[in-house]
Write a protein that holds these residues in place. Structure first.
Motif, mmCIF file in Angstrom:
data_model
loop_
_atom_site.group_PDB
_atom_site.id
_atom_site.type_symbol
_atom_site.label_atom_id
_atom_site.label_comp_id
_atom_site.label_asym_id
_atom_site.label_seq_id
_atom_site.Cartn_x
_atom_site.Cartn_y
_atom_site.Cartn_z
ATOM 1 N N THR A 638 0.739 -1.228 -0.070
ATOM 2 C CA THR A 638 0.173 0.218 -0.067
ATOM 3 C C THR A 638 0.874 1.193 0.096
ATOM 4 O O THR A 638 0.318 2.541 -0.295
ATOM 5 C CB THR A 638 -0.869 -0.027 1.147
ATOM 6 O OG1 THR A 638 -0.160 0.087 2.312
ATOM 7 C CG2 THR A 638 -1.943 -1.204 1.333
ATOM 8 N N ARG A 639 2.247 1.185 0.240
ATOM 9 C CA ARG A 639 2.851 2.335 0.290
ATOM 10 C C ARG A 639 2.831 3.181 -1.113
ATOM 11 O O ARG A 639 2.612 4.312 -0.943
ATOM 12 C CB ARG A 639 4.554 1.850 0.495
ATOM 13 C CG ARG A 639 4.773 1.601 1.911
ATOM 14 C CD ARG A 639 6.187 1.013 2.165
ATOM 15 N NE ARG A 639 6.536 0.749 3.618
ATOM 16 C CZ ARG A 639 7.271 0.178 4.076
ATOM 17 N NH1 ARG A 639 7.996 -0.807 3.109
ATOM 18 N NH2 ARG A 639 7.429 -0.385 5.105
ATOM 19 N N SER A 640 2.824 2.463 -2.163
ATOM 20 C CA SER A 640 2.825 3.393 -3.326
ATOM 21 C C SER A 640 1.419 3.974 -3.873
ATOM 22 O O SER A 640 1.413 4.960 -4.088
ATOM 23 C CB SER A 640 3.221 2.308 -4.544
ATOM 24 O OG SER A 640 2.071 1.296 -4.636
ATOM 25 N N ILE A 641 0.612 3.452 -2.974
ATOM 26 C CA ILE A 641 -0.772 3.872 -3.104
ATOM 27 C C ILE A 641 -0.921 5.139 -2.455
ATOM 28 O O ILE A 641 -1.548 6.122 -2.616
ATOM 29 C CB ILE A 641 -1.970 2.955 -2.751
ATOM 30 C CG1 ILE A 641 -1.694 1.661 -3.581
ATOM 31 C CG2 ILE A 641 -3.295 3.351 -3.015
ATOM 32 C CD1 ILE A 641 -2.669 0.513 -3.198
ATOM 33 N N TYR A 642 -0.495 4.902 -1.122
ATOM 34 C CA TYR A 642 -0.278 6.270 -0.346
ATOM 35 C C TYR A 642 0.296 7.357 -0.733
ATOM 36 O O TYR A 642 -0.011 8.556 -0.922
ATOM 37 C CB TYR A 642 0.368 5.774 1.026
ATOM 38 C CG TYR A 642 -0.757 5.173 2.144
ATOM 39 C CD1 TYR A 642 -1.754 5.938 2.639
ATOM 40 C CD2 TYR A 642 -0.399 4.021 2.493
ATOM 41 C CE1 TYR A 642 -2.879 5.538 3.548
ATOM 42 C CE2 TYR A 642 -1.460 3.433 3.446
ATOM 43 C CZ TYR A 642 -2.595 4.292 3.821
ATOM 44 O OH TYR A 642 -3.458 3.514 4.896
#
Length: 835
Positions: A638-642
């Motif tokens: 989810t880091r890239s989504i954040y």
């Protein structure tokens, strides 16, 4: 010096000599004589009169001398009785003056006023006549004004009337004054004749500023209130002419005519006038005026009958009471008639009239017949077709179905203004057949109605009759399709729907209904084809419901069996889908991929959806994307989504996602990552407004930071504060509206931190034995860095730079545990921040 004249002794004084000498030198000077008379005006009247007599003897043609002499002689006798002989002497003076002054109107007026004051009517009248004969016509108006005032002041009507008639030959503008005089002396017949002549004379201009309309009202009032005194005029034709001519006074004139007959004792004739009036007036105001007076008349007649017990029998009383009651019962119907006379094409008023005849079948049929014959479809106010429908329903309620059908048959030939009106007639006819259990007859009617004309016409061409354009009425086709679904065969129903689509009059709801009908009959592929036909007919946003139904039905039908076809459909849908409607389709698409496709496809769809939807829906889509990514790939994915969310979203939403992102990294043990996120997000967080963000960062540093990280956070906060201070401060109103409770909570938090720092300092004093385990980096090696230790064990005040901060709430580091270089540098930085 003395002189004898006219057998009277006249004495002259010493002061008179200069005037006498001046007169002797210039006996023809008017000014000299007037100066002499002015000097002697306070003396004896005989002396003054003698001076004027001497002057007029020398200057008999002087107007000034005669005028002043006559005024003085009138003033000398104004207090005397009318029988005093001195008045006759003044008359003689006036007569002598007229020998020379007979062309002077002022002399005649003074003479006439003098005679009027004496009350000599005959002599005064003759003097006025002499004046008129002597003076030119251009000056007669001055004489006539006084002459008319004289005759009106004396109670001699015959004399006054004759003089007025003479005056009117020269001055017709005095007609209204003559009329007023005739009314005052009760000569109303002549007054009426003269008033009628004035009204008929188009060139006559009223001296009193009255219009023809006002004069007409005066005439009507005069002849109606005095019927027994006016014989030369025909009252009824006059008033009726006024009714036709003055439409704004119709009610008043009708009442005047009726009042004329009432005063003459012709009560039946008056009643006929009232009845004619309430049946012909065209305004509610006139109707109210006439009806109220009519009702009062009937009430007075009934009251007078009951009071005269001996003269009137019971039958007569009952008759008059019945007339009054009958009149009051008819009022709503009569008022409705007035409104229909105003606008005979008002459909609503025709309906009200029919309701007033409730229970009277014959009258209802007559009213319906009159209504449909009277109302022009092009001028109708309201929906004309409702009259025909209600007419047919009236026969239907009476179980006269054949008559109802005849009414409908006639109604469909009417050239209505709109196609929808004619379609409503056909629909009502079909519904009547359904109510009487004739579905086949209803289907035949609709088939007949939807049959196109032999020649091709443009549906939107209003010059064509509605009958030729009826075959494209959606209302008819919708009812036709419903009836075919309920009573027809599948083949015929499908043909109806196909025909609707071919005519290009279908709506999205028609397409959906068609698809659902085919689905109910297990023709799924036909249903999908129907949806595709509808998609070809419409554009966004009209195709939203069709796409939603189509895609839902397709997924429910095939699931993952025809995945590629489903993907093509979704891509086709999303190609031109507006952001307003994109959300539900992306969610449905991703759900399809999760259940029947590939996870990476689902993630790709979520990623597209986050930027394809409306800006206000993007935070929700990112939350869904993050949640699904965490469930499928794990939290680390989810880091890239954040990061994308923080870049794409607005500052407000980006702050929220930054806090969530930092909290996620903290839970994963990535303290440096979390700190970096806070530092990145701080650039969009004004410390005066976003108190929550800075409070969260502060709590984070309490738990996981050290002196360097604290210094860095405060430095960043100062930098951000300075950046916002250089900009135009549009946020002052928001700062002032920050809840005072939040300030109080912040202050309490600062005090708690200060107390905690002191407690930690005391614990450090007690545990000096462990001092060797605390390694501080000397200022020579690295003066800006201190070995990391538990923040809760540091004696530091973590409060923000609030205005309420005091010296006691500043950062305090116990010097005995920190080298001087480090202590001094840290204290200096934090003190500057607080200031």
């Amino acid at each position: 010096m003395s002189q004898v004249s006219d057998d009277r002794d006249i004495f002259f004084e010493e002061d008179d000599l200069k005037y006498e000498e001046e007169i002797l030198r210039n006996p023809y000077s008017v000014k000299s004589w007037l100066r002499y008379a002015e000097y002697k005006k306070e003396g004896r009247k005989e002396v003054l009169n003698l001076i004027f007599e001497r002057a007029l003897k020398e200057l008999p043609g002087s107007y000034k001398l005669w005028y002043n002499y006559l005024l003085i002689r009138r003033k000398q006798v104004e207090h005397l009785l009318a029988t005093d002989p001195a008045l006759d002497q003044v008359d003689n003076v006036f007569e002598r003056s007229l020998v020379f002054m007979h062309k002077m109107p002022r002399i005649w007026l003074e003479y006439c006023k003098f005679l009027m004051d004496r009350g000599q009517i005959t002599k005064t009248r003759r003097t006025f006549d002499r004046a008129l004969r002597s003076l030119p016509v251009t000056q007669h108006d001055r004489i006539w004004s006084l002459y008319l005032a004289f005759v009106q002041s004396n109670d001699v009507p015959e004399l006054a009337c004759r003089i007025f008639r003479r005056c009117l030959k020269l001055m017709p503008e005095k007609s209204e004054d003559y009329i007023d005089y005739l009314i005052s002396v009760d000569r109303l017949d002549e007054a009426g004749q003269l008033l009628a002549n004035i009204i008929n004379d188009e060139d006559h201009a009223s001296a009193n500023g009255k219009s023809k309309h006002q004069l007409w009202n005066d005439l009507c009032e005069l002849i109606s209130k005095n019927p027994g005194k006016i014989h030369s005029l025909k009252v009824e034709p006059i008033i009726r002419q006024g009714i036709k001519r003055y439409t704004d006074q119709v009610g008043v004139l009708w009442n005047s005519l009726a009042d004329y007959y009432i005063r003459n004792g012709h009560f039946e004739k008056a009643r006929d006038v009232y009845e004619e009036a309430i049946k012909t007036v065209k305004t509610v105001r006139d109707f109210t005026q006439v009806f109220d007076v009519y009702a009062q008349f009937e009430e007075n007649m009934a009251t007078s009958s009951m009071e005269a017990d001996a003269a009137v029998d019971d039958a007569e009383i009952d008759l008059r009471l019945a007339r009054l009651e009958w009149l009051m019962e008819r009022r709503p119907l009569l008022l409705n008639s007035v409104l229909l006379r105003q606008n005979p094409h008002n459909v609503l008023e025709w309906h009200k009239r029919i309701e007033l005849y409730e229970g009277k079948s014959v009258e209802i049929v007559k009213t319906f017949t009159e209504a449909v014959q009277t109302v022009d479809p092009k001028l109708a106010t309201g929906k004309l077709y409702t009259l025909w429908v209600e007419f047919a329903k009236f026969y239907e309620k009476a179980d006269q179905i054949s008559d109802a059908r005849n009414i409908f048959e006639k109604s469909i030939t009417v050239n209505f203004k709109y196609v929808d009106d004619l379609a409503s007639i056909w629909c009502a006819w079909a519904e009547m057949e359904l109510r009487h259990h004739n579905p086949n007859e209803a289907l035949k009617l609709l088939q007949r109605a939807t049959t196109p004309p032999k020649k091709r016409v443009n549906y939107h061409d209003e010059t064509e009759t509605v009958q030729n354009r009826l075959h494209k009425s959606l209302k008819l086709w919708s009812l036709y399709a419903d009836l075919e679904e309920s009573f027809g065969t599948f083949k015929r129903c499908k043909a109806v729907y196909d025909r609707i689509i071919d005519l290009r009059i279908a709506t999205p709801q028609i397409i959906i209904n068609y698809g659902l009908y085919l689905e109910e009959n297990n023709y799924y592929e036909y249903a999908f084809k129907a949806y595709e036909k509808g998609l070809a007919l419409f554009k966004w946003p009209n195709v939203f419901d069709i796409w939603n139904t189509y895609l839902t039905k397709f997924i429910n039908r095939y699931g993952g069996k025809k995945l590629e076809r489903a993907r093509d459909l979704f891509e086709q849908c999303l190609e031109y889908c507006p952001p307003k409607f994109a959300k539900c389709f992306y969610l449905l698409y991703s759900k399809l991929e999760e259940n029947h496709g590939l996870a990476r496809h689902a993630m790709a769809i979520y990623d597209r959806a986050c930027t394809a939807v409306l800006p206000e829906e993007q935070p929700e889509m990112f939350n869904i994307y993050i949640r699904r990514a965490a469930e499928i790939y794990g939290v680390s994915h989810t880091r890239s989504i954040y990061e994308k969310a923080i870049d794409v979203l607005t500052d407000k939403d980006a702050r929220e996602f930054s806090l969530k992102f930092a909290d996620l990294e903290r839970k994963l043990g990535e303290i440096d990552r979390a700190r970096a996120i806070y530092a990145h997000a701080s650039q969009m967080c004004d410390p005066r407004i976003t108190l929550k963000f800075w409070k969260t960062w502060k709590e984070f540093e309490i738990k996981h930071g050290n002196e360097d990280t604290v210094r860095e956070m405060l430095r960043v906060k100062r930098s951000v504060q300075a950046t916002y201070n250089t900009q135009v401060n549009f946020m002052s109103s928001q700062i002032s509206s920050v809840n005072q409770n939040e300030d109080d909570d912040e202050e309490d938090e600062m005090r708690k931190l200060e107390k905690r720092a002191r407690e930690l300092a005391e614990e450090e004093v007690k545990s000096q034995t462990k001092e060797k385990n605390i390694n501080f980096i000397s200022s020579e090696e690295n003066p800006k860095k201190v070995e990391e230790k538990n923040p809760e064990e540091l004696d530091i005040d973590w409060s923000d730079d609030d205005d309420e901060a005091t010296e006691s709430s500043k950062v305090t580091v116990e010097k005995q545990f920190i080298p001087d270089e480090v202590y001094g540098g840290l204290k200096k930085d934090i003190d500057e921040t607080i200031v």
